[in-house]
Design a protein around this motif. Structure first.
Motif, PDB file in Angstrom:
ATOM      1  N   THR C  13       0.738  -1.239   0.009  1.00  0.00           N
ATOM      2  CA  THR C  13       0.041  -0.042  -0.106  1.00  0.00           C
ATOM      3  C   THR C  13       0.900   1.300   0.020  1.00  0.00           C
ATOM      4  O   THR C  13       0.857   2.010  -0.906  1.00  0.00           O
ATOM      5  CB  THR C  13      -0.884  -0.169   1.232  1.00  0.00           C
ATOM      6  OG1 THR C  13      -1.658  -1.302   1.197  1.00  0.00           O
ATOM      7  CG2 THR C  13      -1.903   1.215   1.186  1.00  0.00           C
ATOM      8  N   SER C 140      -6.907   0.424   0.733  1.00  0.00           N
ATOM      9  CA  SER C 140      -5.749   0.109   0.326  1.00  0.00           C
ATOM     10  C   SER C 140      -5.710  -0.449  -1.160  1.00  0.00           C
ATOM     11  O   SER C 140      -4.968  -0.187  -1.749  1.00  0.00           O
ATOM     12  CB  SER C 140      -5.034  -1.033   1.286  1.00  0.00           C
ATOM     13  OG  SER C 140      -4.696  -0.381   2.490  1.00  0.00           O
ATOM     14  N   LEU C 141      -6.960  -1.449  -1.114  1.00  0.00           N
ATOM     15  CA  LEU C 141      -7.037  -1.873  -2.453  1.00  0.00           C
ATOM     16  C   LEU C 141      -7.154  -0.690  -3.526  1.00  0.00           C
ATOM     17  O   LEU C 141      -6.716  -0.788  -4.648  1.00  0.00           O
ATOM     18  CB  LEU C 141      -8.342  -3.019  -2.471  1.00  0.00           C
ATOM     19  CG  LEU C 141      -8.119  -4.034  -1.394  1.00  0.00           C
ATOM     20  CD1 LEU C 141      -9.483  -4.959  -1.644  1.00  0.00           C
ATOM     21  CD2 LEU C 141      -6.870  -4.941  -2.028  1.00  0.00           C
ATOM     22  N   TRP C 142      -8.074   0.310  -3.006  1.00  0.00           N
ATOM     23  CA  TRP C 142      -8.215   1.517  -4.137  1.00  0.00           C
ATOM     24  C   TRP C 142      -6.860   2.141  -4.464  1.00  0.00           C
ATOM     25  O   TRP C 142      -6.865   2.412  -5.394  1.00  0.00           O
ATOM     26  CB  TRP C 142      -9.191   2.356  -3.637  1.00  0.00           C
ATOM     27  CG  TRP C 142     -10.477   1.965  -3.705  1.00  0.00           C
ATOM     28  CD1 TRP C 142     -11.534   1.764  -2.658  1.00  0.00           C
ATOM     29  CD2 TRP C 142     -11.482   1.799  -4.844  1.00  0.00           C
ATOM     30  NE1 TRP C 142     -12.535   1.047  -3.051  1.00  0.00           N
ATOM     31  CE2 TRP C 142     -12.613   1.421  -4.341  1.00  0.00           C
ATOM     32  CE3 TRP C 142     -11.031   2.155  -6.158  1.00  0.00           C
ATOM     33  CZ2 TRP C 142     -13.619   1.247  -5.383  1.00  0.00           C
ATOM     34  CZ3 TRP C 142     -11.956   1.889  -6.976  1.00  0.00           C
ATOM     35  CH2 TRP C 142     -13.303   1.628  -6.819  1.00  0.00           C
TER      36      TRP C 142
END
Lengths: 268, 318, 290
Positions: C13, C140-142
């Motif tokens: 991240t 975080s995925l974004w």
């Protein structure tokens, strides 16, 4: 016949798959003027850069005074008596003309950094000796009156001579001159011409790259001809100017200049 | 007799140190003056590294931190006199600069920048994190140099501000003298030569790596001594002295004034040390104006303040 | 195992953000040979302006788009007003100009928005997702997705579009690019806009996790600079690898050794890499010409 001072043995280098210089060999004796000629892109400057330690040769050897100096860095070569000038000037622009010449005395004027910081008598003595030698050299190349000017303000021809003065400051055994007369007018060329002859007469070996064929034919003892990175001929000026391979390599104008020079030499 | 540029510089600095106090409206200005001299001392080292030798450091505050904390720690833990502690700090800085400099001075331009930056950050991180030893971000006290008391015994009674003003001023004069000696010496010539053309310098026999290392070590000692002076003067020190912003300040002061000359660097230091004092009057606009000044000077006077002003004056004469 | 995975998640991240900042450095460096130390301020502006927009009542997405566009405009202004007039100045003067710009932007932001720390809601909530015993925030995925999209988009831009190739040509040889009719000034403007916009996007995405304030830019600039140098300045692939490596090194050091010294590990490794590869991992080797 004196010993060979510089001996180039099978020198070669490849840039991106292209053989810029391939298997070139020749020798230079003290006091001798050897010229390397060839069309543009023949690999002359690359050869110089390998001999003077700026490029690491891919193949072959450089012998200086019987010692293998292949791939040695330029400052170590300087200690062993090799000095050079550059085709594209490498002047210390923001230093004065005198300081540029003094810089050539680096190996003799350097000493303890502590003495330099404290301006001790030893440091001053070394610097003064170097300055004295530098002034004499500037006089010799006709730049004594420009000594205190900023080097960047000098004309092209004057900078060429300044580079020669700086190179001579090392008291070299062999001097490599890369197109010392390029961009100089006839008078300047003749001055440089005389200077080179004079230096050679004092026993310094000279290796010269030059485009001015008249000058090359006039002052060289020996000529090495490169084409496409390979040595295609070698010999005294008279032999070279008659060599069919050389004439073919120069195709036209340059070949004509070469043969004209020969005629001029024969007449003169 | 024609004065050499070296003597002119020293005389101007001497006059500056001696005469300025007559213009001071209050004792506070001695402190500001002392701060200028201490900063200028470090900046003189940057002149040697960047102005003479053309090498960039974004981490010299690290050495200032070592000098500063040597004065705080060595008297307590080793029982050294603060003055000797400063010498010890300078020695450690020199050795460290030598060890760090050998590998990183092969790097050029921005790569050298990031390597020196890394070094500075490591030092400031140690100072921030080793709380037991350094007190962490809160900082720690520094013992008194004791020289003022000695002078008082000899009948020279100076206020704290006055003492540090003149003491730092004398230190700066010595630092400037050494740097000017170096400029005109064989070593200085070699440094300026490799700045001009590294290849040509090597061809005349200059061991470029070695000479760069000399400049790096010398400038590290300057930064270290400056850090020591700062610590002793404030009798208190925080890890900010080793921070990235302090490194940038040093380089900016040198370049803003004119990195090629000692006098230019002192001038730049004075301007940048005084500016925040002046700018506090602008309150919240301080940062804004500081950034603006940095940009404007570099855009319009790329050679630095002093050389540009001198050129203007000379132009006016002619 | 789940512990390691946890560190990897946080490393990737943070690394994605570093990679985006490093990419910003790289784009501007390629177009102009300038290392822009104000790059971190673009990230800060992305977060701060998004906050300001949403606080003023705009929908979050609209606020984010405006923030990115405004920051890109800021990048263009910076190029026109501070970088172009100083063309040809020595490296150290350019460093000072961009640091001056960074102080200026920081000062201006503080003046307008104050010193408070701000944040705004995540895109898809804050419920951690569990993966093999470790957790990762949806935001975080974004962040990671954003970085991936930017890198793919840029790769397509540089390889598939005429304009992108013009940018590449300019970075290879400015003069030659001018001779074949490329408007190099426009390329520079575009590069600043692009790199400021990418920085702002990073700021928009990361601020819900790390929060933001006027002074977060400097640290990000230093990390991004270090990541770019680690990868080899001027190479987008280097920026990606350098950023991710830096993020992972930090996370692993913080997890297994000491969180106080996580920055130290990163810089020690950078010094080690530069020791063996003076041009960084993917840097171009330059040959001296005389």
């Amino acid at each position: 016949m004196s010993e060979h001072l510089l001996s180039i043995e099978g020198l070669g280098i490849t840039f991106g798959g292209l053989k810029a210089v391939d298997d070139v060999s020749f020798t230079v004796r003290p006091g001798e003027i050897v010229s390397v000629i060839g069309p543009n892109g023949a690999g002359k400057t690359t050869l110089f850069n390998m001999i003077s330690g700026i490029y690491l040769p891919g193949r072959g050897k450089v012998m200086l005074g019987g010692e293998d100096v292949t791939g040695l860095s330029p400052n170590l070569l300087a200690q062993r008596g090799m000095s050079r000038t550059f085709q594209n000037l490498q002047i210390f622009q923001s230093m004065t003309v005198l300081e540029n010449a003094i810089a050539g005395y680096h190996l003799t004027e350097r000493g303890s950094v502590l003495a330099d910081l404290l301006n001790l008598p030893g440091s001053r003595r070394r610097a003064a000796a170097a300055a004295e030698g530098a002034r004499a050299l500037l006089t010799r190349v006709g730049l004594d009156r420009a000594a205190d000017r900023e080097a960047g303000s000098l004309s092209y021809g004057a900078l060429k001579r300044l580079e020669i003065a700086r190179a001579l400051a090392l008291s070299p055994k062999i001097l490599l001159l890369d197109e010392p007369a390029a961009g100089c007018n006839a008078v300047e060329t003749e001055e440089i011409d005389h200077l080179i002859a004079e230096v050679a007469a004092s026993g310094v070996a000279i290796l010269l790259v030059e485009h001015d064929m008249k000058m090359v034919m006039r002052i060289s003892n020996h000529i090495v001809v490169l084409d496409h990175g390979e040595k295609i001929a070698e010999g005294d000026p008279a032999t070279i100017s008659r060599d069919p391979a050389v004439i073919a390599a120069y195709l036209g104008t340059d070949a004509q200049t070469a043969s004209e020079t020969e005629t001029a030499d024969a007449q003169g | 007799m024609k004065l050499s540029s070296k003597h002119v510089t020293l005389l101007v600095l001497l006059a500056l140190v001696a005469i300025s106090p007559m213009l001071f409206p209050s004792g506070y200005y001695y402190r500001v003056g002392a701060l200028i001299f201490v900063n200028a001392f470090a900046v003189t080292g940057i002149v040697i590294l960047t102005g003479y030798a053309g090498q960039i450091s974004l981490g010299h505050a690290g050495f200032a931190g070592i000098g500063a904390y040597a004065c705080a720690l060595a008297p307590v833990h080793l029982g050294l006199h603060p003055a000797l502690a400063a010498v010890l700090g300078a020695l450690i800085s020199a050795v460290l600069a030598w060890l760090v400099g050998r590998p990183i001075l092969r790097l050029k331009g921005y790569y050298l920048g990031v390597a020196t930056l890394g070094f500075g950050i490591l030092v400031s991180m140690v100072l921030n994190n080793e709380r037991q030893l350094t007190g962490g971000p809160d900082g720690m006290e520094v013992p008194d140099l004791g020289l003022r008391g000695v002078l008082k015994d000899w009948g020279l009674d100076l206020s704290n501000g006055q003492f540090w003003y003149f003491f730092s001023g004398i230190c700066l004069l010595i630092g400037a003298w050494l740097a000017l000696n170096l400029y005109h010496s064989p070593t200085g010539r070699a440094l300026r030569a490799l700045h001009g053309s590294e290849i040509a310098a090597r061809v005349v026999g200059v061991d470029v790596a070695r000479e760069k290392l000399k400049a790096f070590v010398i400038s590290a000692v300057y930064a270290s001594v400056s850090g020591s002076l700062l610590a002793l003067q404030n009798k208190f020190i925080t890890p900010d002295v080793a921070g990235f912003m302090h490194s940038i300040e040093m380089v900016t002061m040198a370049v803003l004034g004119g990195v090629g000359s000692v006098l230019g660097a002192v001038f730049g230091t004075a301007v940048l040390t005084l500016l925040p004092q002046v700018l506090t009057a602008f309150g919240e606009y301080e940062q804004l104006i500081l950034g603006l000044v940095m940009m404007l000077v570099m855009i319009f006077l790329p050679a630095g303040l002093l050389p540009s002003i001198l050129r203007k004056l000379r132009g006016a004469e002619a | 195992m789940s512990e390691l995975l946890q560190f990897l998640f946080s490393g990737v991240t943070v690394g994605a953000v570093y990679a985006l900042v490093a990419l910003g450095f790289t784009i501007i460096y390629n177009a102009s040979d300038v290392v822009n130390f104000a790059q971190g301020e673009f990230v800060m502006l992305g977060g701060m302006l998004t906050f300001a927009g949403s606080a003023a009542g705009l929908p979050l997405l609209l606020a984010a788009v405006i923030a990115i566009l405004a920051t890109a405009a800021m990048g263009v202004l910076m190029n026109k007003l501070a970088i172009e007039p100083a063309r040809g100045a020595p490296v150290v003067s350019l460093i000072i100009i961009t640091i001056g710009a960074s102080i200026f932007i920081r000062g201006g932001t503080q003046l307008i928005f104050g010193k408070q720390i701000h944040t705004y809601p995540s895109i898809s909530g804050d419920t951690p997702i569990r993966i093999m015993g470790a957790t990762i925030l949806p935001q975080s995925l974004w962040v990671i997705l954003g970085a991936v999209l930017v890198f793919i988009g840029l790769w397509l831009f540089f390889t598939r579009t005429l304009l992108g190739r013009a940018v590449l040509a300019t970075s290879n040889n400015r003069l030659a690019a001018q001779l074949v009719g490329i408007n190099t000034n426009f390329v520079m403007t575009l590069s600043f806009a692009l790199s400021a916009g990418i920085g702002a996007l990073a700021g928009v995405l990361i601020s819900p996790i790390t929060m933001t304030s006027y002074d977060v830019g400097l640290a990000l600039a230093l990390k991004g600079f270090a990541a770019a140098m680690l990868g080899g300045m001027g190479n987008p692939k280097g920026a990606l690898v350098g950023g991710l490596l830096l993020g992972l090194m930090e996370a692993l050091t913080a997890g297994y050794l000491s969180s106080q010294y996580k920055d130290a590990a990163a810089f020690i490794i950078i010094l080690a890499v530069l020791f063996f590869l003076p041009q960084g991992l993917f840097g171009r080797k330059s040959t001296e010409r005389v």
